[in-house]
Design an enzyme around this catalytic site. Structure first.
Site, short mmCIF file in Angstrom:
data_model
loop_
_atom_site.label_atom_id
_atom_site.label_comp_id
_atom_site.label_asym_id
_atom_site.label_seq_id
_atom_site.Cartn_x
_atom_site.Cartn_y
_atom_site.Cartn_z
N ASN A 23 0.83 -1.22 0.00
CA ASN A 23 0.00 0.00 0.00
C ASN A 23 0.86 1.26 0.00
OD1 ASN A 23 -2.62 -1.30 0.31
ND2 ASN A 23 -1.92 -1.86 2.35
N LYS A 113 5.79 1.50 12.88
CA LYS A 113 5.58 1.81 14.31
C LYS A 113 5.77 0.60 15.20
CE LYS A 113 1.91 1.18 11.79
NZ LYS A 113 0.79 1.80 11.17
N GLU A 137 8.33 9.94 10.43
CA GLU A 137 7.09 10.72 10.51
C GLU A 137 5.86 9.87 10.18
OE1 GLU A 137 6.61 14.37 11.26
OE2 GLU A 137 4.81 13.19 11.60
N GLY A 142 -0.32 8.60 9.94
CA GLY A 142 -0.28 8.71 8.47
C GLY A 142 0.31 10.01 7.97
N ILE A 144 -0.28 13.04 8.81
CA ILE A 144 -0.27 14.20 9.71
C ILE A 144 1.12 14.44 10.27
CG2 ILE A 144 -1.31 15.23 11.76
CD1 ILE A 144 -3.58 13.18 11.50
N GLY A 195 -6.77 -0.37 2.17
CA GLY A 195 -5.33 -0.24 2.48
C GLY A 195 -5.04 0.44 3.79
N ASP A 209 -1.60 -1.45 17.38
CA ASP A 209 -1.06 -0.40 16.52
C ASP A 209 -1.14 0.96 17.22
OD1 ASP A 209 -0.34 0.52 13.62
OD2 ASP A 209 -2.05 1.75 14.16
N LYS A 213 1.94 3.48 18.54
CA LYS A 213 2.02 4.92 18.24
C LYS A 213 2.04 5.74 19.53
CE LYS A 213 -0.30 4.28 13.80
NZ LYS A 213 -1.61 4.05 13.18
N GLY A 315 -3.66 4.83 4.80
CA GLY A 315 -3.82 4.77 3.34
C GLY A 315 -2.48 5.02 2.65
P1 NDP Z 1 1.69 -4.08 2.82
O1 NDP Z 1 1.42 -5.37 3.52
O2 NDP Z 1 0.68 -3.55 1.87
O3 NDP Z 1 3.08 -4.19 2.01
C1 NDP Z 1 4.21 -4.84 2.53
C2 NDP Z 1 5.24 -4.96 1.41
O4 NDP Z 1 6.41 -5.54 1.96
C3 NDP Z 1 4.81 -5.84 0.25
O5 NDP Z 1 5.21 -5.25 -0.97
C4 NDP Z 1 5.58 -7.13 0.48
O6 NDP Z 1 5.94 -7.79 -0.71
C5 NDP Z 1 6.84 -6.60 1.12
N1 NDP Z 1 7.52 -7.61 1.92
C6 NDP Z 1 7.01 -8.39 2.90
N2 NDP Z 1 7.98 -9.18 3.41
C7 NDP Z 1 9.11 -8.88 2.73
C8 NDP Z 1 10.44 -9.35 2.79
N3 NDP Z 1 10.81 -10.30 3.65
N4 NDP Z 1 11.36 -8.84 1.92
C9 NDP Z 1 11.01 -7.88 1.03
N5 NDP Z 1 9.75 -7.38 0.94
C10 NDP Z 1 8.82 -7.88 1.78
O7 NDP Z 1 2.00 -3.02 3.96
P2 NDP Z 1 1.68 -1.46 3.96
O8 NDP Z 1 2.24 -0.84 2.75
O9 NDP Z 1 0.25 -1.23 4.28
O10 NDP Z 1 2.51 -1.00 5.26
C11 NDP Z 1 3.90 -0.93 5.23
C12 NDP Z 1 4.41 -0.32 6.51
O11 NDP Z 1 3.88 0.98 6.64
C13 NDP Z 1 4.03 -1.06 7.80
O12 NDP Z 1 5.05 -0.90 8.74
C14 NDP Z 1 2.79 -0.32 8.25
O13 NDP Z 1 2.58 -0.43 9.63
C15 NDP Z 1 3.19 1.09 7.88
N6 NDP Z 1 2.09 2.01 7.70
C16 NDP Z 1 1.04 1.67 6.90
C17 NDP Z 1 0.01 2.55 6.69
C18 NDP Z 1 -1.17 2.21 5.86
O14 NDP Z 1 -2.12 3.00 5.85
N7 NDP Z 1 -1.15 1.11 5.13
C19 NDP Z 1 0.02 3.88 7.34
C20 NDP Z 1 1.18 4.14 8.16
C21 NDP Z 1 2.17 3.23 8.33
P3 NDP Z 1 4.85 -8.42 -1.73
O15 NDP Z 1 4.22 -7.22 -2.40
O16 NDP Z 1 5.67 -9.22 -2.66
O17 NDP Z 1 3.89 -9.20 -0.90
N1 HSE Z 2 -3.27 0.34 10.24
C1 HSE Z 2 -2.95 1.69 10.54
C2 HSE Z 2 -4.22 2.44 10.82
C3 HSE Z 2 -2.22 2.33 9.40
O1 HSE Z 2 -5.31 1.93 10.52
O2 HSE Z 2 -4.14 3.54 11.37
C4 HSE Z 2 -1.73 3.73 9.72
O3 HSE Z 2 -0.71 3.70 10.66
#
Ligand code: NDP
Ligand code: HSE
Length: 441
Positions: A23, A113, A137, A142, A144, A195, A209, A213, A315
């Site tokens: 995401n 986090k 940040e 997210g 903010i 997402g 989570d 934070k 998101g």
């Molecule tokens: P996703 O689960 O959507 O994406 C995780 C990604 O990491 C995927 O592309 C996955 O690969 C890859 N991945 C997993 N394991 C490995 C590995 N061993 N080696 C290499 N790549 C790997 O997560 P998000 O994007 O939603 O979240 C990512 C981070 O951001 C998390 O720490 C989350 O807490 C944080 N975050 C997320 C927010 C949100 O709104 N989604 C908001 C704020 C923070 P593949 O695509 O091949 O499966």
């Molecule tokens: N899963 C988290 C949330 C993503 O819903 O707030 C943003 O940190």
């Protein structure tokens, strides 16, 4: 211009590795590629994507094949990678990958986090040793900006309290349940589809989570290392449609709150209380109007007074905005020299036990409908020095229930009272217990 281990010149691009393309990573890569010219101008040097690490090579990423790898370790180690953006999530492998990057003098930007809540100390020490940047940040709320305001803008003030809605998924679910009576499970599935949710949404709904934070916010606000284990935590999985209906009848809504505050122990010594739980919030409170996946954080500081930060808390694109802000800062530091602020833990304040925390309860009891019940219930509160604010009886006969709202009392006195109530023969069930926040009575 020199940094710990290399010299930059205007011709040399800043090389970036993005670990994870889900995401958030997908949006980071999009912005990096679509806005390369602006980023170049803002940093002073080109900022170039060297590669993206993922788990599954079969997914179409819309990138040249030579930019995508499953070998995150090798990508981090590349000579032409100066900054590592970690958006995989979880502890392993991000912890080792980030440490490898920092130990090699590369700056790190992370949204993780869960990792920071337990390992900021270790990561910050590695960053300090190699004079690299560790920016995060995006890890709280997210899009903010709240980490940088706490770390930098308020560095000369004394923060007394931080209270916020810091989880988008649970706020999305609770808002929908409140506004339309939507179903909990359907809204959780929708939050995942959009997402917002973590890879394992238990982290969202059980408050892990938000607790992570809260630990990060409290560490920054109070110059004290706070980990997830220091945070009292309850999630929203037990909040029912009935709780929301009762809240509404009382002029309130239910929000999952993160509360971080300075408190004073009985000897007058300062401590900090850090806690996460669903709570009743009066409709006129600013946090009651924060709906959907939006987050808000209210900071109270001695000189600044009350500040409120509001925006999209989850998101891909909103989170990528925060990641990109950090990436620009880290790139500028690489290019011009210097580094961002490190960890500040000099205050080392102790954590107050949850039992000592003053709070207010709304206790929803299913009771037998007969004389003496009300006074029996009131006696349990009185014997533990818990003062009752209001009592409301609803229904009659088999459907009789009492809604008891208390004044402020310690959480241990309230917990003991509820335990004692559940033992009474005329209390058929303790339907629910919710705290009330945002009022001081
Ligand atoms: P996703 O689960 O959507 O994406 C995780 C990604 O990491 C995927 O592309 C996955 O690969 C890859 N991945 C997993 N394991 C490995 C590995 N061993 N080696 C290499 N790549 C790997 O997560 P998000 O994007 O939603 O979240 C990512 C981070 O951001 C998390 O720490 C989350 O807490 C944080 N975050 C997320 C927010 C949100 O709104 N989604 C908001 C704020 C923070 P593949 O695509 O091949 O499966
Ligand atoms: N899963 C988290 C949330 C993503 O819903 O707030 C943003 O940190």
């Amino acid at each position: 211009m020199t940094t710990a281990n290399r010299t930059f010149d205007v011709e040399r691009p800043i090389g970036v590795a993005v670990l994870g393309m889900g995401n958030v990573g997908t949006e980071v890569v999009r912005i990096l590629r679509d806005h390369a010219d602006d980023l170049h101008s803002r940093v002073g040097a080109p900022v170039v994507l060297r590669g993206v690490a993922v788990r599954n090579l079969d997914k179409d990423r819309g990138l040249p094949a030579d930019l995508v790898t499953t070998d995150a370790e090798a990508l981090v180690a590349r000579e032409d990678v100066d900054i590592v953006v970690e958006v995989i999530g979880g502890i392993d492998p991000p912890r080792a990958l980030i440490l490898a990057a920092l130990n090699a003098g590369k700056s790190v930007v992370t949204a993780n986090k869960a990792l920071l809540a337990d390992y900021t100390g270790e990561l910050a020490e590695a960053a300090e040793r190699s004079r690299a940047d560790l920016y995060f940040e995006a890890a709280v709320a997210g899009a903010i900006p709240v980490v940088r305001p706490l770390m930098q803008s308020l560095a000369g003030d004394r923060v007394d309290r931080v209270i916020g809605i810091v989880n988008g998924t649970t706020n999305f679910i609770l808002s929908a349940m409140d506004e339309t009576g939507a179903n909990y499970s359907e809204m959780l599935a929708e939050a995942t589809r959009l997402g917002y949710a973590e890879a394992d949404p238990t982290a969202d709904v059980e408050g892990f989570d938000a607790a992570a934070k809260a630990a990060i916010l409290a560490s920054l606000a109070f110059h004290t290392r706070v980990t997830a284990a220091d945070v009292y935590r309850e999630g929203i999985s037990k909040v029912t449609a009935d709780d929301l209906a009762i809240a509404s009848a009382l002029g309130c809504t239910v929000k999952l709150l993160a509360l971080c505050e300075r408190v004073t122990d009985p000897e007058g010594k300062e401590r900090i209380s850090v806690r996460v739980y669903p709570a009743l919030v009066q409709r006129e409170h600013p946090l009651a109007t924060v709906n959907g996946a939006f987050n808000a954080v209210v900071v109270e500081a001695a000189n600044a007074g009350r500040l409120m930060f509001y925006g999209q808390g989850a998101g891909g694109a909103p989170t990528a905005s925060a990641v990109m802000g950090d990436l620009v800062m880290a790139s500028r530091n690489k290019f011009y020299g210097g580094r961002g602020p490190g960890e500040s833990t000099y205050a080392k304040l102790p954590i107050a036990p949850m039992g000592d925390t003053p709070t207010r309860y709304l206790v929803n009891l299913h009771v037998a409908d007969r004389p003496g019940v009300l006074s029996g219930v009131a006696a349990e509160f009185a014997s533990r020095d818990v003062s009752i604010s209001t009592v409301r009886q609803e229904g009659a006969g088999d459907g009789a229930r009492l809604l008891v709202l208390t004044h402020l009392a310690t959480d241990s006195a309230l917990t003991e009272t509820v335990a004692a109530l559940s033992e009474l023969d005329f209390v058929i069930a303790v339907n629910s217990v919710l705290r009330l926040e945002g009022t001081e009575e």
